[in-house]
Design a protein around this motif. Structure first.
Motif, mmCIF file in Angstrom:
data_model
loop_
_atom_site.group_PDB
_atom_site.id
_atom_site.type_symbol
_atom_site.label_atom_id
_atom_site.label_comp_id
_atom_site.label_asym_id
_atom_site.label_seq_id
_atom_site.Cartn_x
_atom_site.Cartn_y
_atom_site.Cartn_z
ATOM 1 N N GLU A 68 42.838 52.018 31.613
ATOM 2 C CA GLU A 68 43.315 53.329 32.055
ATOM 3 C C GLU A 68 44.025 53.188 33.395
ATOM 4 O O GLU A 68 43.615 52.399 34.239
ATOM 5 C CB GLU A 68 42.143 54.287 32.216
ATOM 6 N N ASN A 69 45.046 53.992 33.611
ATOM 7 C CA ASN A 69 45.870 53.831 34.807
ATOM 8 C C ASN A 69 45.115 54.006 36.121
ATOM 9 O O ASN A 69 45.477 53.392 37.117
ATOM 10 C CB ASN A 69 47.093 54.752 34.764
ATOM 11 N N LEU A 70 44.076 54.810 36.164
ATOM 12 C CA LEU A 70 43.375 55.065 37.429
ATOM 13 C C LEU A 70 42.102 54.246 37.601
ATOM 14 O O LEU A 70 41.416 54.367 38.614
ATOM 15 C CB LEU A 70 43.050 56.553 37.559
ATOM 16 N N LYS A 71 41.779 53.425 36.638
ATOM 17 C CA LYS A 71 40.533 52.665 36.704
ATOM 18 C C LYS A 71 40.676 51.456 37.635
ATOM 19 O O LYS A 71 41.643 50.689 37.533
ATOM 20 C CB LYS A 71 40.132 52.192 35.307
ATOM 21 N N ALA A 72 39.707 51.279 38.506
ATOM 22 C CA ALA A 72 39.685 50.109 39.383
ATOM 23 C C ALA A 72 39.150 48.922 38.590
ATOM 24 O O ALA A 72 38.131 49.031 37.914
ATOM 25 C CB ALA A 72 38.817 50.379 40.596
ATOM 26 N N ILE A 73 39.838 47.807 38.683
ATOM 27 C CA ILE A 73 39.447 46.597 37.957
ATOM 28 C C ILE A 73 39.056 45.519 38.962
ATOM 29 O O ILE A 73 39.790 45.259 39.915
ATOM 30 C CB ILE A 73 40.609 46.086 37.079
ATOM 31 N N GLN A 74 37.913 44.902 38.717
ATOM 32 C CA GLN A 74 37.473 43.773 39.527
ATOM 33 C C GLN A 74 37.979 42.499 38.839
ATOM 34 O O GLN A 74 37.359 42.004 37.892
ATOM 35 C CB GLN A 74 35.940 43.765 39.646
ATOM 36 N N VAL A 75 39.109 42.004 39.309
ATOM 37 C CA VAL A 75 39.776 40.872 38.678
ATOM 38 C C VAL A 75 38.855 39.652 38.590
ATOM 39 O O VAL A 75 38.789 38.977 37.560
ATOM 40 C CB VAL A 75 41.085 40.543 39.427
ATOM 41 N N LYS A 76 38.111 39.373 39.647
ATOM 42 C CA LYS A 76 37.221 38.210 39.634
ATOM 43 C C LYS A 76 36.111 38.372 38.603
ATOM 44 O O LYS A 76 35.694 37.416 37.961
ATOM 45 C CB LYS A 76 36.646 37.963 41.029
ATOM 46 N N GLU A 77 35.660 39.614 38.403
ATOM 47 C CA GLU A 77 34.630 39.884 37.407
ATOM 48 C C GLU A 77 35.171 39.632 35.992
ATOM 49 O O GLU A 77 34.465 39.113 35.132
ATOM 50 C CB GLU A 77 34.124 41.324 37.556
ATOM 51 N N LEU A 136 35.090 36.129 31.189
ATOM 52 C CA LEU A 136 35.846 35.324 30.233
ATOM 53 C C LEU A 136 35.559 33.828 30.355
ATOM 54 O O LEU A 136 36.039 33.038 29.552
ATOM 55 C CB LEU A 136 37.351 35.563 30.420
ATOM 56 N N GLY A 137 34.795 33.470 31.392
ATOM 57 C CA GLY A 137 34.511 32.059 31.619
ATOM 58 C C GLY A 137 35.714 31.288 32.151
ATOM 59 O O GLY A 137 35.809 30.079 31.966
ATOM 60 N N LEU A 138 36.622 32.000 32.815
ATOM 61 C CA LEU A 138 37.840 31.371 33.325
ATOM 62 C C LEU A 138 37.818 31.171 34.833
ATOM 63 O O LEU A 138 38.824 30.773 35.418
ATOM 64 C CB LEU A 138 39.064 32.222 32.957
ATOM 65 N N GLY A 139 36.700 31.477 35.471
ATOM 66 C CA GLY A 139 36.652 31.358 36.923
ATOM 67 C C GLY A 139 37.422 32.481 37.582
ATOM 68 O O GLY A 139 37.627 33.541 36.996
ATOM 69 N N ASN A 140 37.866 32.229 38.802
ATOM 70 C CA ASN A 140 38.606 33.257 39.535
ATOM 71 C C ASN A 140 39.990 33.463 38.942
ATOM 72 O O ASN A 140 40.742 32.504 38.765
ATOM 73 C CB ASN A 140 38.743 32.877 41.011
ATOM 74 N N LEU A 141 40.300 34.701 38.648
ATOM 75 C CA LEU A 141 41.643 35.066 38.203
ATOM 76 C C LEU A 141 42.374 35.685 39.387
ATOM 77 O O LEU A 141 41.759 36.278 40.270
ATOM 78 C CB LEU A 141 41.588 36.079 37.060
ATOM 79 N N SER A 142 43.690 35.560 39.370
ATOM 80 C CA SER A 142 44.530 36.218 40.372
ATOM 81 C C SER A 142 45.810 36.671 39.689
ATOM 82 O O SER A 142 46.098 36.279 38.552
ATOM 83 C CB SER A 142 44.836 35.269 41.539
ATOM 84 N N PHE A 143 46.567 37.498 40.391
ATOM 85 C CA PHE A 143 47.811 37.987 39.809
ATOM 86 C C PHE A 143 48.795 36.832 39.644
ATOM 87 O O PHE A 143 48.946 36.000 40.529
ATOM 88 C CB PHE A 143 48.415 39.096 40.669
#
Length: 166
Positions: free
Chosen positions: A67-76, A81-88
């Motif tokens: 959703e457009n207003l939902k805050a997403i914790q990228v690291k979470e 996903l078992g991918l470690g730290n994600l970043s943009f």
């Protein structure tokens, strides 16, 4: 690289081939959720944001839709996903994997991912809506379609996808 008209026409062609009906809305270019909100007040359905991410080694790429207003914790998301730290991901990676410019990120970009390298993550709350909105790979238009039809599109891409609580 496709120009804006070619990008959107490619999306419309795929939707037409899949028998998916949609409504097209034109508006000034928008680059952020805040800018989009100025123009989507009259557009029915759930408005989304799309985050194109990469893992720290640049081997895995993930498109997160919520959703457009939902805050997403990228690291979470990366942890789940078992991918470690994600970043943009960089604009160069966005172009390489989805064929898109910043501001035009959309699940429709998966049609440009011929090797199905991008993992699509859909927020489980999206399933609760009847109508959903995305840019047709250009940020001067919005496409409204039924969520059920969006799932048909997702399956047609061949990209791995997963629904999760974000």
């Amino acid at each position: 690289m496709l120009n804006e008209a070619e990008q959107s026409q490619k999306v419309f062609q795929v939707l037409d081939q899949l028998g998916i009906s949609y409504t097209l809305h034109r508006h000034p270019a928008v680059y952020t959720v805040e800018e989009a909100m100025k123009h989507d007040a009259g557009i029915e359905g759930l408005h989304c944001k799309n985050l194109f991410l990469r893992d720290h080694k640049g081997r895995n790429h993930v498109l997160v839709v919520t959703e457009n207003l939902k805050a997403i914790q990228v690291k979470e998301v990366g942890r789940k996903l078992g991918l470690g730290n994600l970043s943009f991901a960089s604009p160069e990676r966005l172009m390489k994997y989805l064929g898109l410019e910043p501001g035009s990120v959309s699940p429709f970009g998966l049609i440009n991912d011929e090797n199905n390298q991008v993992l699509l993550i859909l927020d489980e709350t999206l399933r609760q809506t009847e109508l959903i909105n995305f840019h047709p790979n250009v940020n001067t238009m919005t496409v409204t379609l039924r969520y059920d039809d969006f799932e048909v599109f997702v399956q047609s891409t061949g990209n791995p996808s997963q629904v999760m609580a974000l």
